[in-house]
Structures are given as structure tokens and as C-alpha cells.
Design an enzyme around this catalytic site. Structure first.
Site, mmCIF file in Angstrom:
data_model
loop_
_atom_site.group_PDB
_atom_site.id
_atom_site.type_symbol
_atom_site.label_atom_id
_atom_site.label_comp_id
_atom_site.label_asym_id
_atom_site.label_seq_id
_atom_site.Cartn_x
_atom_site.Cartn_y
_atom_site.Cartn_z
ATOM 1 N N GLU A 204 0.811 -1.218 0.000
ATOM 2 C CA GLU A 204 0.000 0.000 0.000
ATOM 3 C C GLU A 204 0.844 1.269 0.000
ATOM 4 O OE1 GLU A 204 -2.971 -0.257 3.034
ATOM 5 O OE2 GLU A 204 -3.852 -2.070 2.183
ATOM 6 N N ASP A 241 -5.057 0.644 11.979
ATOM 7 C CA ASP A 241 -5.821 -0.533 11.557
ATOM 8 C C ASP A 241 -5.131 -1.720 12.193
ATOM 9 O OD1 ASP A 241 -7.089 -2.683 10.432
ATOM 10 O OD2 ASP A 241 -6.526 -2.241 8.368
ATOM 11 N N ASP A 311 -14.287 -3.219 9.867
ATOM 12 C CA ASP A 311 -13.954 -3.673 8.513
ATOM 13 C C ASP A 311 -14.303 -5.148 8.404
ATOM 14 O OD1 ASP A 311 -12.885 -4.333 6.046
ATOM 15 O OD2 ASP A 311 -10.803 -4.079 6.656
ATOM 16 N N LYS A 336 -15.770 -1.212 1.434
ATOM 17 C CA LYS A 336 -14.951 -1.762 0.356
ATOM 18 C C LYS A 336 -15.889 -2.396 -0.667
ATOM 19 C CE LYS A 336 -10.953 -2.920 3.275
ATOM 20 N NZ LYS A 336 -10.244 -4.024 3.962
#
Length: 425
Positions: A204, A241, A311, A336
């Protein structure tokens, strides 16, 4: 004039060099839409299922079966339908699949078509995607959560948490927010290099230094924010996260890097202390996806002063989100598109969250492409927050660049969400 006349699926590569699905949709008037589907590394057990080929080709990760579904069953089902009938098209595909998790046609096949249809319809209407999906009120540019240090499943280092993020809440525009992030990113790179750490970037775009624990990572980030000329907590806030499902074993949180084990209550107290010590305003997946009791304890402990994002817990699924709302668990949902597998269901999840007073964060996956659809969707939904990686790798910067373009296009109508994006600030 907006009838679908052609659908072409193909196998392309994502940012990790793995195959993914890309779909082109052509309408009767010549309008065209193209969408590429992302893929995650740490995936929730309750996510919609990708269709992969298995076998030796691409080490089992090929998507020729999904492409065949797009070019065959899906084309047959929706050819001739009006591209502006997004809900009807998505529901047709969901019904055609017939499973609870899109495991028959594949979420990657369905999503590619769903997004490409929306893009074609937007072009036919002469509108940018954010305006077509969001209407005249789509004008809020999101605060980016920039993942600048990686650990967990995204890195080969001892850090158990997956992402350490900066949020330029004090910026006045997305253009300025990107500058804040870039300056901190490059300052952090120099500080890590000076300390003898590797500064290669991960999936990422963040760094993956060999640090001993979360506190060490947070210390580096706090110092870099200050060194870059910003005030932690005022100009730039911090976020985590944890991806706690990845290290939840037999009812406890096992920190292999730290060689410590914490029960759910100890885990919540540990996160509360980190939030207090380091200007942390948002924590994603601080508890495991099925540790509802742990989530409840964490929410009761710090949910009134810290954004707690589900998430793996919610997987962009309105039904699971409603369970969380009913139980008083978390206060935000990560969105997402490939977790749920269609544009309509994605928009429904955001709407469900907002109606309950929860925030929503539009998000990329660790396996991305140059497709910048989520930037438009973040503005379309006025969700005020976006996660799309670090300030490196074109698969990440493509989204930031699209947000800059959208802000420029909106002109005086544009509003950067800033601190208001996190309702608790």
C-alpha cells in the site's frame, strides 16, 4: 439509447502482480464504462467470494472463470437492459448468482460489471461519476487516512498491527491534505533511513521498518509530523488498523512480535491507552471479526471519544452492520466495494450507517489497480473519509490525483471534510 449492447470481461494484473477482472460496458449510444476489481490480502470471513480458477496457472489465482461468467451468463442476463437502472441490474445479478456470498458467479465478476455499468451510464448522462451517483449534493472531499507504516499481513516485520495512518484533519482542501501527507511521508522516510531502517515500500506504499512494537512505530510518526512542521492532533491526527482478526487465537489476542497475549478486556485497555498517548482518533478492527463481546467492551470504553471502524466486522454488509447498530458495537463502517460485490449494496451500506449516526470510510484494498472509482464514490456519498494507501505507488496516488481533479472541478462548491469528518473531534 442507454441500453447495454456489449460487455467484455478480461483478465488483467493488480498491483501485486496477481490476476483480477476488468470489465468494459458499451451502450447503444456509444457510451463506455470500464472498471477493474481490487482484491484484499487480509480478508474477512464474511466477505463476498471471489471466483478464482485454482490449478497451476497463476499459482491458482487466475480469473478466467470469472471472465467467462462476465462474457457469458452475465451478458446474456443484462444485455438490452437500461444502464441507468442500476438497482435492477445489480439485483438481476444477485438473483442470477443465487448464493448468500456471490460464490456462484463470483463477486469479482459481478462487481466489475456493476461498476462499469455505472460508469457507462454516467458518460451517457454527460456527468462525472461522483455527480451521477451522488446527485447535486455530492460536494464533500474526504479526509484521507494515509497508511505510512505497515505491519501485520502487509509486512514482514515484528509489528502486529497492520496499518499506522496519518489524517490531515487541519488541512483546508484535499490538495493541501495531500501536501501535508507527502511532506510527512518523506520526512518519515529520512528519519527511518537515518536510524538504519529499510525504506522500501509495501503493498500500500507505506514503509515496513523492523520495529519492535506499535509504540515504536507511533513514536517515529509523531516525531516526523513535528519535524515536518505540523502539530500532532491539531494539523495531523493518527489512526490505526489493527486487523485484530489476524492475531486472535483461542479467545485471546496473541502479539507474536511483542511475545505478549492479551484477553479482550486487556486488548481494549491497551488500545485505549495508545489512543490517549498518541492523538489517535480512529481505530479500525481493534477487535476480531466475531469477538462481539470484545467489540462491545471496546465501544463502551472509548466509543464516545474515538472512531471505531468495523472492517472485517461488518464487511460492507448492511445486515451485519444492522446487527452492530442493534448491539451498540463500533461507530463506523469501512466500505470496500469488493467486500459486498455491487455498487447498489455498497451505497446501501453507507446509507444504513449514516441513518444510524455511524460514520463511513471509503476504502481501497491492498491489491489495487489504476482504477480510481473509489475516489468518485467517496465524494458521491459525502462520507468524508477515504483510505487509499500511502503517498507512493501509482495504484494509490491515482485516487489522490482523482480527488484533486474533482475538487478543482467542483470549484467553490467543494468542501474539504476536515475535522468534521470524525464526529467525535
Amino acid at each position: 439509447m442507454t441500453a447495454i449492447i456489449d460487455i467484455v470481461g478480461r483478465e488483467i494484473l493488480d498491483s501485486r502482480g496477481n490476476p483480477t477482472v476488468e470489465v468494459d460496458v458499451v451502450l447503444e449510444d456509444g457510451s463506455f464504462g470500464r472498471a477493474a476489481v481490487p482484491s484484499g490480502a487480509s480478508t474477512g470471513a464474511h466477505e463476498a467470494v471471489e471466483l478464482r480458477d485454482g490449478g497451476s496457472r497463476y499459482l491458482g489465482k487466475g480469473v478466467e472463470k470469472a471472465v467467462e461468467v462476465v462474457n457469458g451468463k452475465i451478458f446474456d442476463a443484462i444485455a438490452g437492459m437500461d444502464a441507468e437502472s442500476q438497482l435492477l441490474i445489480d439485483q438481476t445479478l444477485i438473483d442470477l448468482d443465487g448464493s448468500a456470498n456471490k460464490g456462484n458467479l463470483g463477486a469479482n465478476a459481478i462487481l466489475g460489471v456493476s461498476l462499469a455499468v455505472a460508469k457507462a451510464a454516467a458518460q451517457a448522462s454527460g456527468l462525472p461519476l461522483y455527480r451521477y451517483v451522488g446527485g447535486t449534493n455530492a460536494h464533500v472531499l474526504p479526509v484521507p487516512m494515509m497508511n505510512i507504516i505497515n505491519g501485520g499481513a502487509h509486512a514482514d516485520n515484528p509489528i502486529d498491527f497492520q496499518e499506522f495512518m496519518i489524517l490531515p484533519v487541519g488541512a483546508t482542501s484535499i490538495r493541501e491534505a495531500v501536501r501535508y501527507g507527502s511532506e510527512v511521508f518523506h520526512t518519515l522516510k529520512k528519519r527511518l533511513k537515518d536510524a538504519g531502517h529499510n525504506t522500501n515500500v509495501g503493498d500500500e506504499g507505506g514503509f515496513a521498518p523492523n520495529l519492535k512494537n506499535a509504540q515504536a512505530a507511533l513514536d517515529f510518526i509523531m516525531e516526523s509530523i513535528e519535524k515536518a512542521g505540523f502539530k500532532p492532533g491539531e494539523d495531523i491526527a493518527l489512526g490505526l488498523d489493527c486487523a485484530a482478526t489476524e492475531f486472535f487465537k483461542d479467545g485471546n489476542y496473541v502479539y507474536e512480535g511483542e511475545r505478549k497475549t492479551r484477553d479482550p478486556k486487556a486488548q481494549a485497555k491497551y488500545l485505549a491507552k495508545l489512543a490517549s498517548d498518541y492523538s489517535i482518533v480512529t481505530i479500525e478492527d481493534g477487535m476480531a471479526e466475531d469477538d462481539w463481546e470484545g467489540w462491545k467492551y471496546l465501544t463502551d470504553l472509548i466509543g464516545n471519544k474515538c472512531q471505531l471502524v468495523g472492517d472485517d466486522l461488518f464487511v460492507t454488509n448492511s445486515a451485519r452492520l444492522r446487527d452492530g447498530i442493534r448491539l451498540g458495537v463500533a461507530n463506523s463502517i469501512l466500505v470496500k466495494v469488493n467486500q459486498i460485490g455491487s455498487l447498489s449494496e455498497t451505497l446501501d451500506a453507507v446509507e444504513t450507517a449514516h441513518k444510524a449516526g455511524y460514520t463511513a470510510v471509503m476504502s481501497h484494498r491492498s491489491g489495487e489497480t489504476e482504477d480510481s472509482t473509489i475516489a468518485d464514490l467517496a465524494v458521491a456519498t459525502n462520507c468524508g473519509q477515504i483510505k487509499t494507501g500511502s503517498l507512493a505507488r501509482s495504484d494509490r496516488t491515482a485516487k489522490y490525483n482523482q480527488l484533486i481533479r474533482i475538487e478543482e472541478e467542483l470549484g467553490k462548491q467543494a468542501r474539504y471534510a476536515g475535522r468534521s469528518a470524525l464526529k467525535l473531534l
